[in-house]
Design a protein around this motif. Structure first.
Motif, PDB file in Angstrom:
ATOM      1  N   ALA A   1       0.833  -1.207   0.000  1.00 19.08           N
ATOM      2  CA  ALA A   1       0.000   0.000   0.000  1.00 19.08           C
ATOM      3  C   ALA A   1       0.865   1.253   0.000  1.00 19.08           C
ATOM      4  CB  ALA A   1      -0.927   0.001   1.213  1.00 19.08           C
ATOM      5  N   PHE A   2       1.961   1.234   0.758  1.00 16.55           N
ATOM      6  CA  PHE A   2       2.871   2.380   0.798  1.00 16.55           C
ATOM      7  C   PHE A   2       3.445   2.650  -0.590  1.00 16.55           C
ATOM      8  CE2 PHE A   2       7.145   4.193   1.497  1.00 16.55           C
ATOM      9  CZ  PHE A   2       6.803   5.336   2.209  1.00 16.55           C
ATOM     10  N   ASP A   3       3.902   1.593  -1.255  1.00 18.63           N
ATOM     11  CA  ASP A   3       4.484   1.769  -2.586  1.00 18.63           C
ATOM     12  C   ASP A   3       3.447   2.221  -3.601  1.00 18.63           C
ATOM     13  OD1 ASP A   3       7.023   1.111  -1.755  1.00 18.63           O
ATOM     14  OD2 ASP A   3       6.858  -1.007  -2.288  1.00 18.63           O
ATOM     15  N   ARG A   4       2.210   1.752  -3.467  1.00 14.66           N
ATOM     16  CA  ARG A   4       1.151   2.211  -4.372  1.00 14.66           C
ATOM     17  C   ARG A   4       0.907   3.710  -4.210  1.00 14.66           C
ATOM     18  NH1 ARG A   4      -1.567  -2.582  -2.942  1.00 14.66           N
ATOM     19  NH2 ARG A   4      -2.892  -1.404  -1.495  1.00 14.66           N
ATOM     20  N   ASP A   5       0.900   4.175  -2.953  1.00 12.95           N
ATOM     21  CA  ASP A   5       0.697   5.598  -2.708  1.00 12.95           C
ATOM     22  C   ASP A   5       1.841   6.430  -3.281  1.00 12.95           C
ATOM     23  OD1 ASP A   5      -1.715   5.180  -1.485  1.00 12.95           O
ATOM     24  OD2 ASP A   5      -0.945   5.302   0.564  1.00 12.95           O
ATOM     25  N   LEU A   6       3.058   5.941  -3.125  1.00 12.28           N
ATOM     26  CA  LEU A   6       4.202   6.674  -3.689  1.00 12.28           C
ATOM     27  C   LEU A   6       4.150   6.684  -5.211  1.00 12.28           C
ATOM     28  CD1 LEU A   6       7.306   5.721  -1.518  1.00 12.28           C
ATOM     29  CD2 LEU A   6       5.662   7.571  -1.215  1.00 12.28           C
ATOM     30  N   GLU A   7       3.684   5.595  -5.791  1.00 10.86           N
ATOM     31  CA  GLU A   7       3.564   5.534  -7.248  1.00 10.86           C
ATOM     32  C   GLU A   7       2.584   6.597  -7.748  1.00 10.86           C
ATOM     33  OE1 GLU A   7       2.642   2.267 -10.789  1.00 10.86           O
ATOM     34  OE2 GLU A   7       2.098   1.826  -8.713  1.00 10.86           O
ATOM     35  N   ARG A   8       1.520   6.846  -6.981  1.00  8.68           N
ATOM     36  CA  ARG A   8       0.562   7.892  -7.350  1.00  8.68           C
ATOM     37  C   ARG A   8       1.217   9.269  -7.293  1.00  8.68           C
ATOM     38  NH1 ARG A   8      -4.277   8.194  -3.943  1.00  8.68           N
ATOM     39  NH2 ARG A   8      -5.221   9.218  -5.757  1.00  8.68           N
ATOM     40  N   ARG A   9       2.276   9.384  -6.494  1.00 11.14           N
ATOM     41  CA  ARG A   9       3.053  10.626  -6.422  1.00 11.14           C
ATOM     42  C   ARG A   9       4.123  10.695  -7.503  1.00 11.14           C
ATOM     43  NH1 ARG A   9       2.980  15.335  -2.947  1.00 11.14           N
ATOM     44  NH2 ARG A   9       2.182  14.788  -0.909  1.00 11.14           N
ATOM     45  N   GLY A  10       4.215   9.636  -8.306  1.00 11.16           N
ATOM     46  CA  GLY A  10       5.236   9.595  -9.343  1.00 11.16           C
ATOM     47  C   GLY A  10       6.580   9.108  -8.866  1.00 11.16           C
TER      48      GLY A  10
ATOM     49  N   LYS B   1      -4.399  11.068  -0.045  1.00  8.57           N
ATOM     50  CA  LYS B   1      -5.652  10.402   0.263  1.00  8.57           C
ATOM     51  C   LYS B   1      -6.191   9.717  -0.995  1.00  8.57           C
ATOM     52  CE  LYS B   1      -8.717  12.481   2.757  1.00  8.57           C
ATOM     53  NZ  LYS B   1      -8.847  11.464   3.814  1.00  8.57           N
ATOM     54  N   GLU B   2      -7.040   8.726  -0.780  1.00 10.04           N
ATOM     55  CA  GLU B   2      -7.529   7.925  -1.895  1.00 10.04           C
ATOM     56  C   GLU B   2      -8.344   8.735  -2.889  1.00 10.04           C
ATOM     57  OE1 GLU B   2      -9.615   4.549  -0.432  1.00 10.04           O
ATOM     58  OE2 GLU B   2      -7.847   3.624   0.480  1.00 10.04           O
ATOM     59  N   ASP B   3      -9.022   9.804  -2.421  1.00  5.92           N
ATOM     60  CA  ASP B   3      -9.878  10.570  -3.325  1.00  5.92           C
ATOM     61  C   ASP B   3      -9.154  11.707  -4.034  1.00  5.92           C
ATOM     62  OD1 ASP B   3      -9.536  12.114  -1.065  1.00  5.92           O
ATOM     63  OD2 ASP B   3     -11.622  12.769  -0.934  1.00  5.92           O
ATOM     64  N   VAL B   4      -7.836  11.796  -3.877  1.00  7.61           N
ATOM     65  CA  VAL B   4      -7.065  12.815  -4.600  1.00  7.61           C
ATOM     66  C   VAL B   4      -6.918  12.373  -6.055  1.00  7.61           C
ATOM     67  CG1 VAL B   4      -4.803  13.930  -4.811  1.00  7.61           C
ATOM     68  CG2 VAL B   4      -5.812  13.559  -2.554  1.00  7.61           C
ATOM     69  N   PRO B   5      -7.256  13.242  -7.014  1.00  4.19           N
ATOM     70  CA  PRO B   5      -7.161  12.833  -8.424  1.00  4.19           C
ATOM     71  C   PRO B   5      -5.717  12.556  -8.838  1.00  4.19           C
ATOM     72  CG  PRO B   5      -7.666  15.181  -8.235  1.00  4.19           C
ATOM     73  CD  PRO B   5      -7.794  14.608  -6.860  1.00  4.19           C
TER      74      PRO B   5
ATOM     75  N   LYS C   1      -4.069  16.038   1.045  1.00 10.04           N
ATOM     76  CA  LYS C   1      -5.062  16.532   0.089  1.00 10.04           C
ATOM     77  C   LYS C   1      -5.081  18.047   0.174  1.00 10.04           C
ATOM     78  CE  LYS C   1      -9.962  16.131  -1.242  1.00 10.04           C
ATOM     79  NZ  LYS C   1     -11.269  15.491  -0.914  1.00 10.04           N
ATOM     80  N   THR C   2      -5.164  18.710  -0.973  1.00  9.38           N
ATOM     81  CA  THR C   2      -5.127  20.169  -1.009  1.00  9.38           C
ATOM     82  C   THR C   2      -6.208  20.717  -1.924  1.00  9.38           C
ATOM     83  OG1 THR C   2      -2.744  20.277  -0.580  1.00  9.38           O
ATOM     84  CG2 THR C   2      -3.739  22.185  -1.652  1.00  9.38           C
ATOM     85  N   TYR C   3      -6.887  21.743  -1.431  1.00  7.32           N
ATOM     86  CA  TYR C   3      -7.770  22.563  -2.250  1.00  7.32           C
ATOM     87  C   TYR C   3      -7.066  23.891  -2.515  1.00  7.32           C
ATOM     88  CZ  TYR C   3     -11.683  19.510  -0.799  1.00  7.32           C
ATOM     89  OH  TYR C   3     -12.512  18.452  -0.563  1.00  7.32           O
ATOM     90  N   ASP C   4      -7.012  24.304  -3.750  1.00  6.89           N
ATOM     91  CA  ASP C   4      -6.561  25.649  -4.103  1.00  6.89           C
ATOM     92  C   ASP C   4      -7.769  26.498  -4.443  1.00  6.89           C
ATOM     93  OD1 ASP C   4      -3.882  25.290  -3.715  1.00  6.89           O
ATOM     94  OD2 ASP C   4      -3.299  25.664  -5.804  1.00  6.89           O
ATOM     95  N   ILE C   5      -7.812  27.707  -3.892  1.00  2.00           N
ATOM     96  CA  ILE C   5      -8.801  28.687  -4.315  1.00  2.00           C
ATOM     97  C   ILE C   5      -8.112  29.622  -5.310  1.00  2.00           C
ATOM     98  CG2 ILE C   5     -10.427  30.471  -3.614  1.00  2.00           C
ATOM     99  CD1 ILE C   5     -10.408  29.296  -0.819  1.00  2.00           C
TER     100      ILE C   5
ATOM    101  N   SER D   1      -4.793  22.684   3.093  1.00  3.21           N
ATOM    102  CA  SER D   1      -4.273  21.320   3.067  1.00  3.21           C
ATOM    103  C   SER D   1      -4.512  20.590   4.374  1.00  3.21           C
ATOM    104  CB  SER D   1      -2.761  21.332   2.777  1.00  3.21           C
ATOM    105  OG  SER D   1      -2.480  21.909   1.523  1.00  3.21           O
ATOM    106  N   VAL D   2      -4.805  19.303   4.255  1.00  3.43           N
ATOM    107  CA  VAL D   2      -4.840  18.419   5.411  1.00  3.43           C
ATOM    108  C   VAL D   2      -3.588  17.541   5.328  1.00  3.43           C
ATOM    109  CG1 VAL D   2      -6.334  16.758   4.178  1.00  3.43           C
ATOM    110  CG2 VAL D   2      -6.153  16.680   6.680  1.00  3.43           C
ATOM    111  N   CYS D   3      -2.856  17.469   6.440  1.00  2.00           N
ATOM    112  CA  CYS D   3      -1.565  16.779   6.442  1.00  2.00           C
ATOM    113  C   CYS D   3      -1.586  15.466   7.216  1.00  2.00           C
ATOM    114  CB  CYS D   3      -0.483  17.696   7.021  1.00  2.00           C
ATOM    115  SG  CYS D   3      -0.259  19.223   6.086  1.00  2.00           S
ATOM    116  N   GLY D   4      -2.730  15.105   7.799  1.00  2.00           N
ATOM    117  CA  GLY D   4      -2.754  13.903   8.624  1.00  2.00           C
ATOM    118  C   GLY D   4      -1.794  14.033   9.786  1.00  2.00           C
ATOM    119  N   ASP D   5      -1.093  12.936  10.108  1.00  2.00           N
ATOM    120  CA  ASP D   5      -0.129  12.975  11.218  1.00  2.00           C
ATOM    121  C   ASP D   5       1.297  13.194  10.732  1.00  2.00           C
ATOM    122  OD1 ASP D   5       0.571  10.535  10.099  1.00  2.00           O
ATOM    123  OD2 ASP D   5       0.042   9.328  11.845  1.00  2.00           O
TER     124      ASP D   5
END
Length: 428
Positions: free
Chosen positions: A13-22, A110-114, A333-337, A354-358
């Protein structure tokens, strides 16, 4: 900072998340570093335990008057004592290597980040249209400001170089009015506690919010171990560093209006005209400290608080959900206005929430004691612009400009301007 135990429990799961970050998979490398740390800890502890056991054996041998055996045991204790500094140093180096590697890895989205590689992958979340008719065209803020004689980039360049500005007269007052208006809104209507923090902080504070070590080149070092803050996120979030809060204290909500300083090392050639990208600017910051199960809800709340500023100023904007390739290092996860600026006929960022979790809490060792005996855990941290004052000034100038070059003052700001409703030109 990442939790090595969580990585061990689910490396895929950790590697999958990093892959989403490129990023390439890193779990195997991190687990190997942790194995080396554990081995070093075990060796140091084993040697200490052996010394303790030998001390007891020496006592027994002396009691039995077995001097030869006592001498043999004492020699082994001396050898272990000589080896101890090396074992402790090896343990320290192994821990340092793991921590340094973990500190260099961005937060897990987060999982819902595009999914996306850059800003082109961002997704519109919602938008707000001003009640006023949108200008089909208009002058840019620096054209308006220089024409009135109240925005002086040449004087700033003589003082400090490029990416600085001198504001004068009613434009200076308008920027001050914007900051005061935002603070009053966030403290009076949104429940934030106003803070006046230091703008000089030490390495530990910059590490805690993840400006260091990765983004060192984007910061201004002030000497003697101090850094000029790039945003009030740094001191406000670090107010809870190395603390254990009671769950009943949460959420904590802080706001501050401070000057901010950024070297903009990666922005060469971008937005060189005007006030959009400055080395020094003012910003109202919002920071929340929450229990983990409340952070997603707090993220939406913080976004709404930042949006309220633009709604009260009656400025058109859109909210974008940043994709995995465009959001910040510490964010989950980040929202930009993005506010509409007629001079460029486009939307420009005026706030990021932005929400940074822990992630930051682990770097700061910021924890809370949960109710009902559920133990001690790490808080969740959130930060957002509520909003960037200089960019709000740009948006007001460009959206409220008149054909004659004057600027109408939004009604929400007029009480802060002594009743002035229009900026027309040079004044004292």
């Amino acid at each position: 900072m990442h939790d090595i135990r969580a990585i061990r429990e689910n490396p895929e799961a950790f590697d999958r998340d990093l892959e989403r970050r490129g990023l390439s998979p890193l779990s195997a490398e991190l687990i190997a570093l942790d194995d080396a740390r554990k081995a070093a800890v075990s060796a140091a502890q084993g040697a200490q335990e052996r010394r303790n056991a030998l001390s007891k054996e020496i006592g027994a041998a002396k009691k039995a008057k077995d001097e030869a055996r006592a001498a043999e045991l004492m020699a082994e204790v001396a050898r272990l004592k000589d080896e101890a500094p090396g074992l402790e140093a090896a343990q320290g180096e192994a821990e340092k290597a793991l921590d340094a590697r973990l500190a260099a890895i961005p937060n897990r989205p987060k999982e819902d980040v595009p999914l996306g590689a850059d800003e082109h992958g961002n997704v519109e979340y919602r938008r707000f249209d001003s009640s006023r008719e949108r200008l089909a065209q208009g002058r840019q803020h620096f054209e308006l400001g220089e024409a009135t004689g109240l925005m002086d980039f040449e004087a700033a360049a003589k003082l400090s170089g490029s990416r600085f500005v001198v504001l004068k007269g009613h434009l200076a007052r308008l920027e001050r009015a914007l900051g005061q208006f935002m603070l009053d809104l966030h403290t009076g209507e949104h429940g934030y506690t106003e803070v006046v923090p230091p703008v000089l902080v030490r390495d530990e504070a910059m590490f805690g919010t993840a400006q260091l070590p990765k983004f060192r080149d984007d910061q201004f070092a002030a000497g003697d171990g101090f850094w000029l803050i790039p945003t009030a996120e740094v001191p406000l979030t670090n107010l809870v560093r190395e603390n254990i809060l009671a769950e009943d204290e949460l959420p904590l909500r802080y706001t501050a209006l401070t000057p901010c300083f950024r070297a903009e090392a990666g922005a060469a050639g971008r937005d060189t005209r005007g006030m959009l990208r400055q080395h020094q600017f003012n910003k109202v910051e919002l920071v929340s400290i929450t229990a983990p199960e409340k952070s997603d809800e707090e993220h939406e709340r913080m976004l709404a608080c930042a949006e309220a500023v633009l709604k009260k100023l009656d400025l058109s904007y859109r909210v974008m959900t940043l994709c995995t390739g465009d959001m910040g290092f510490a964010s989950r996860k980040t929202y930009d206005i993005e506010v509409w600026v007629p001079g460029q006929q486009t939307y420009r960022e005026i706030s990021s929430c932005s929400v940074c979790g822990d992630f930051q809490a682990r770097r700061m060792n910021a924890r809370y004691r949960a109710k009902e005996g559920r133990g001690v855990g790490f808080v969740h941290t959130l930060n957002g612009s509520g909003v960037a004052v200089g960019r709000a000034l740009i948006a007001v100038m460009e959206n409220y400009q008149n054909p004659d070059g004057s600027v109408t003052i939004p009604s929400a700001l007029q009480p802060y301007m002594g009743g002035l409703n229009r900026i027309e030109g040079p004044n004292t």
